[in-house]
Design a protein around this motif. Structure first.
Motif, mmCIF file in Angstrom:
data_model
loop_
_atom_site.group_PDB
_atom_site.id
_atom_site.type_symbol
_atom_site.label_atom_id
_atom_site.label_comp_id
_atom_site.label_asym_id
_atom_site.label_seq_id
_atom_site.Cartn_x
_atom_site.Cartn_y
_atom_site.Cartn_z
ATOM 1 N N UNK A 1 30.135 -8.727 -56.717
ATOM 2 C CA UNK A 1 31.306 -8.658 -56.713
ATOM 3 C C UNK A 1 31.338 -8.528 -55.131
ATOM 4 N N UNK A 2 30.328 -9.189 -54.385
ATOM 5 C CA UNK A 2 30.754 -9.573 -52.867
ATOM 6 C C UNK A 2 30.499 -10.956 -52.753
ATOM 7 N N UNK A 3 30.887 -11.628 -51.992
ATOM 8 C CA UNK A 3 30.036 -12.787 -51.376
ATOM 9 C C UNK A 3 28.663 -13.464 -51.530
ATOM 10 N N UNK A 4 27.922 -11.971 -51.396
ATOM 11 C CA UNK A 4 26.420 -12.598 -51.079
ATOM 12 C C UNK A 4 26.113 -12.384 -52.198
ATOM 13 N N UNK A 5 26.352 -12.189 -53.291
ATOM 14 C CA UNK A 5 25.721 -11.310 -55.152
ATOM 15 C C UNK A 5 26.634 -12.301 -55.308
ATOM 16 N N UNK A 6 27.877 -13.147 -55.256
ATOM 17 C CA UNK A 6 28.509 -14.316 -56.537
ATOM 18 C C UNK A 6 27.313 -15.690 -55.351
ATOM 19 N N UNK A 7 27.668 -15.578 -54.272
ATOM 20 C CA UNK A 7 26.136 -16.640 -53.987
ATOM 21 C C UNK A 7 24.847 -16.914 -54.622
ATOM 22 N N UNK A 8 24.671 -15.283 -55.029
ATOM 23 C CA UNK A 8 22.556 -15.637 -54.946
ATOM 24 C C UNK A 8 23.293 -15.883 -57.085
ATOM 25 N N UNK A 9 24.315 -15.047 -58.011
ATOM 26 C CA UNK A 9 24.410 -15.362 -59.470
ATOM 27 C C UNK A 9 24.218 -16.817 -59.677
ATOM 28 N N UNK A 10 25.138 -17.688 -58.578
ATOM 29 C CA UNK A 10 25.860 -19.115 -59.108
ATOM 30 C C UNK A 10 24.766 -19.856 -59.003
ATOM 31 N N UNK A 11 23.413 -19.183 -57.975
ATOM 32 C CA UNK A 11 22.345 -20.016 -57.794
ATOM 33 C C UNK A 11 21.188 -20.315 -58.462
ATOM 34 N N UNK A 12 21.172 -18.956 -59.009
ATOM 35 C CA UNK A 12 20.448 -18.708 -60.243
ATOM 36 C C UNK A 12 20.715 -19.444 -61.409
ATOM 37 N N UNK A 13 22.344 -19.274 -61.517
ATOM 38 C CA UNK A 13 22.883 -19.885 -63.194
ATOM 39 C C UNK A 13 21.975 -21.734 -62.840
ATOM 40 N N UNK A 14 22.735 -22.282 -61.615
ATOM 41 C CA UNK A 14 21.731 -23.561 -62.317
ATOM 42 C C UNK A 14 20.477 -23.310 -61.875
ATOM 43 N N UNK A 15 19.426 -22.443 -61.530
ATOM 44 C CA UNK A 15 18.801 -23.069 -61.525
ATOM 45 C C UNK A 15 18.011 -22.212 -63.165
ATOM 46 N N UNK A 16 18.482 -21.519 -64.258
ATOM 47 C CA UNK A 16 18.374 -21.313 -64.880
ATOM 48 C C UNK A 16 18.806 -23.114 -65.841
ATOM 49 N N UNK A 17 20.066 -23.018 -65.791
ATOM 50 C CA UNK A 17 20.902 -24.685 -66.327
ATOM 51 C C UNK A 17 19.752 -25.205 -66.612
ATOM 52 N N UNK A 18 18.488 -26.217 -64.898
ATOM 53 C CA UNK A 18 18.256 -27.130 -65.398
ATOM 54 C C UNK A 18 16.401 -26.881 -65.204
ATOM 55 N N UNK A 19 16.135 -25.823 -65.613
ATOM 56 C CA UNK A 19 15.126 -24.897 -65.912
ATOM 57 C C UNK A 19 14.298 -25.235 -64.744
ATOM 58 N N UNK A 20 15.037 -25.090 -63.515
ATOM 59 C CA UNK A 20 13.915 -25.967 -61.742
ATOM 60 C C UNK A 20 14.218 -25.074 -60.828
ATOM 61 N N UNK A 21 13.619 -25.136 -60.720
ATOM 62 C CA UNK A 21 14.256 -24.025 -59.156
ATOM 63 C C UNK A 21 14.255 -24.995 -57.318
ATOM 64 N N UNK A 22 14.303 -26.164 -58.218
ATOM 65 C CA UNK A 22 14.609 -27.561 -56.977
ATOM 66 C C UNK A 22 16.192 -27.156 -57.087
#
Ligand code: HEM
Length: 250
Positions: A21-42
């Protein structure tokens, strides 16, 4: 700064499951989502990217809001009539209770005061832009690629726009809102304008309102004889020798 950002990010990563619910949480979450979608930490953001984002918010948001509050204290210290009006409003809305969001939105005098403070002392004094195609501005042709610097401090003090009393502290200018005070012109831009307008402006107003309301509930203040008025035109615009104030507990 880097170390303190890193420790905040570490703590937030550990507490990820407890909410975003804070900005840092949202940033981290959206980044994890992206990594999950692409299956790649690049994909997603690196730790360095997180630190840069956090630094950006800290630098853009902390000092600017602090200076809004500091100049407000200086001006209310010099204008006890406006200080009394602001306090009356705060006490009418909150009494001695902690400020809440509904009440903050009802603080009209305080908003007028902040608008006038940001007119006289905009924390960011210039806006930078780049001309993308040849543009005619009045009699001037600006070739594509020209850098432009819009000087807010000069614009906010222009007598042709604001009248002969442009340099005076008169929050009543904003009694009927910003567009009325500027007669619809874009001559008041403390938060910039267009697509890159400050994304933190509502937050900054809320934060400054909470702080000022709590100060006004507890203290009256005046400017100290040792105060020397010397606005320093570095970013953000600040009193060069400090803001010497005398506070008295009410
Ligand atoms: C009184 C307080 C503040 C003032 C006067 C202020 C002023 C500004 C100005 C003049 C700009 C440039 C806009 C433009 O070029 O058109 C800007 C951008 C920005 N501000 Fe603020 N700001 C304040 C508070 C905050 C806060 C609290 C935050 C975040 C929590 C914040 C985050 C940002 C960011 C991220 C940008 C860059 C936006 C972009 O480039 O798209 N600001 N601010």
């Amino acid at each position: 700064m880097k170390a303190s950002m890193m420790s905040m990010i570490d703590k937030r990563m550990i507490a990820m499951k407890t909410g975003k619910d804070d900005l840092l949480g949202i940033l981290l979450d959206s980044s994890y989502e992206e990594i999950k979608q692409h299956g790649n930490s690049n994909f997603g953001l690196s730790i360095e990217d997180f630190i840069e984002e956090c630094k950006h918010f800290y630098l853009a948001g902390q000092k600017t809001t602090k200076d809004l509050l500091v100049w407000t204290m200086v001006l209310l210290g010099q204008h006890p009539d406006w200080q009394a009006r602001a306090r009356d409003e705060v006490l009418l809305v909150f009494g001695k209770e902690k400020p809440d969001i509904n009440g903050l939105n009802r603080l009209k005098i305080v908003s007028m005061i902040f608008n006038e403070v940001l007119r006289l002392y905009p924390p960011i004094k210039t806006l930078e832009r780049m001309v993308h195609e040849d543009t005619k501005l009045g009699n001037i042709i600006l070739p594509a690629g020209s850098p432009l610097r819009l000087h807010l401090l000069l614009m906010h003090h222009d007598k042709e726009i604001w009248g002969d009393d442009a340099k005076e502290f008169k929050p009543e200018r904003f009694f009927e809102g910003v567009s009325n005070a500027t007669k619809g012109q874009s001559s008041y831009l403390p938060f910039g304008g267009g697509p890159r307008i400050c994304i933190g402006q509502n937050y900054a107003y809320l934060e400054a309102k909470v702080a000022l309301a709590m100060i006004l509930q507890e203290f009256c203040f005046e400017i100290s004889p040792s105060y020397s008025h010397a606005p320093h035109t570095i970013i953000p615009l600040q009193p060069q020798f400090g803001a010497h104030l005398i506070l008295r507990k009410l």
